[in-house]
Design an enzyme around this catalytic site. Structure first.
Site, PDB file in Angstrom:
ATOM      1  N   LEU A  41      76.258 -88.309 -34.795  1.00  0.00           N
ATOM      2  CA  LEU A  41      76.559 -89.080 -33.591  1.00  0.00           C
ATOM      3  C   LEU A  41      75.708 -90.328 -33.442  1.00  0.00           C
ATOM      4  O   LEU A  41      76.160 -91.338 -32.914  1.00  0.00           O
ATOM      5  CB  LEU A  41      76.392 -88.199 -32.347  1.00  0.00           C
ATOM      6  N   PRO A  48      63.832 -87.372 -28.083  1.00  0.00           N
ATOM      7  CA  PRO A  48      63.243 -86.069 -28.425  1.00  0.00           C
ATOM      8  C   PRO A  48      63.798 -84.981 -27.505  1.00  0.00           C
ATOM      9  O   PRO A  48      64.008 -85.217 -26.314  1.00  0.00           O
ATOM     10  CB  PRO A  48      61.746 -86.283 -28.180  1.00  0.00           C
ATOM     11  N   ASP A 185      87.431 -83.053 -21.104  1.00  0.00           N
ATOM     12  CA  ASP A 185      87.516 -81.931 -20.156  1.00  0.00           C
ATOM     13  C   ASP A 185      86.965 -82.325 -18.786  1.00  0.00           C
ATOM     14  O   ASP A 185      86.122 -81.633 -18.216  1.00  0.00           O
ATOM     15  CB  ASP A 185      86.777 -80.710 -20.703  1.00  0.00           C
TER      16      ASP A 185
END
Length: 362
Positions: A41, A48, A185
């Protein structure tokens, strides 16, 4: 120490070591999948992610006690972790149709990418020491959607603010990251509100990244997933995912959020039945009926007939009926554009701008 006590001690020690070894294996296996998703991605250039131990999670949730369960169907628990209230999300294999580990890691990865934005549920960290990774998020409340309790119904100003902020969040997913991300969604159960009244979009398990230079992704019909009544027709029928997949769902969300004609919120379908089949069998899908009904009421000038009376009262006596109708009609017309019932379908950035404009109307 007699032989019986020694034997008992050895068994406990062996069990403890076995559990520790299992948790270490899960940590490595889950960490590998999460790292692969982060690399895919964002080329590994992510924020982090803090990790918590299994003991910390179990203590925070009282061993995942049902008394701490906030949302049953997606296993969201409230807890106290490091002296602060948190939401702890624990999915199970049977919650998703397939690829559960990959979906949970996608949720963690995308959450880490957007946590700096105020309109996303902030990821505080995760635990990789369970069979399924566990997410730890900031504490917020689910929006009271379609509640039978009139005292919990949201006033107009709060509804338009939530709608605007969720539109901003979806627009951010579409435009601000290195790759266009499609949520797929968008529905009420994935929206939270914090103590300051700020709306938060959550749950990125089904999030799809569109490859650079492309405008769509196509999945096989049996891989279509989401909440049935919020699915775009094209996605449900063909598996084609674009930015408009989210725009359509958001339009249905607006219609449900501002009227009393509520859709049915379905969870993922059963393992032996694809959403494509379910969609095909359901000829007059709820969102189609809602959009058609709203369109008819708008044309006939009967907007008040479909609005929540409590919401109308909350718009204030200082507004004339004409002004209330104007604002509500603007929201509903925007929702119909999103679902393709009125003119060109807008992009989410345009939707967010229009909701800002409606919110500012005086």
């Amino acid at each position: 120490m007699n032989d019986q006590k020694m034997s008992c001690w050895r068994k406990k020690s062996k069990k403890k070591n076995s559990e520790a070894n299992q948790r270490q294996r899960w940590f490595q296996e889950n960490g590998k999948v999460l790292l692969e998703d982060l690399i895919e991605l964002c080329n590994g250039k992510s924020n982090p992610i803090k990790t918590f131990s299994a003991e910390e999670i179990l203590q925070a949730t009282d061993n995942f006690s049902e008394s701490n369960l906030v949302i049953r169907f997606n296993f969201m628990y409230r807890g106290i972790l490091q002296n602060r209230p948190v939401l702890i999300k624990r999915a199970t294999w049977n919650y998703y149709k397939s690829d559960t580990l990959e979906k949970i890691c996608r949720d963690i990865a995308v959450s880490s990418m957007v946590s700096g934005h105020k309109n996303f549920l902030k990821l505080l960290g995760c635990c990789l020491e369970f069979e399924h990774p566990v997410l730890v998020c900031e504490y917020a409340e689910r929006i009271p959607f379609n509640t039978p309790n009139p005292e919990m119904l949201l006033p107009w100003r709060m509804r338009i603010k939530i709608a605007k902020e969720i539109a901003i969040a979806v627009s951010y997913l579409h435009t601000a990251l290195s790759r266009t991300m499609i949520h797929t969604d968008i529905q009420p159960f994935n929206i939270f509100v914090d103590s300051n009244g700020t709306a938060k979009l959550s749950d990125f398990c089904l999030c799809i990244a569109i490859p650079e230079g492309e405008t769509f992704v196509k999945v096989h019909a049996d891989r279509v997933e989401g909440t049935l009544d919020y699915l775009e027709y094209n996605y449900a029928a063909t598996g084609l995912i674009t930015e408009y997949t989210d725009v359509f769902s958001f339009g249905v969300l607006l219609q449900n959020f501002f009227t009393r004609t509520y859709g049915v919120v379905d969870c993922c379908c059963s393992e032996d039945e694809s959403l494509f089949e379910e969609f095909e069998d359901k000829q007059n899908v709820m969102n189609l009926r809602i959009s058609d009904r709203i369109s008819k009421f708008v044309e006939e000038g009967r907007i008040f007939d479909m609005l929540d009376p409590k919401m109308l009262e909350s718009m204030g006596d200082d507004e004339t009926e004409e002004h209330k109708i104007r604002r509500m009609k603007a929201v509903l017309m925007l929702s119909l554009r999103c679902t393709g019932h009125r003119g060109d379908v807008p992009k989410m950035m345009e939707v967010a701008k229009e909701l800002k404009r409606i919110e500012r109307w005086t």
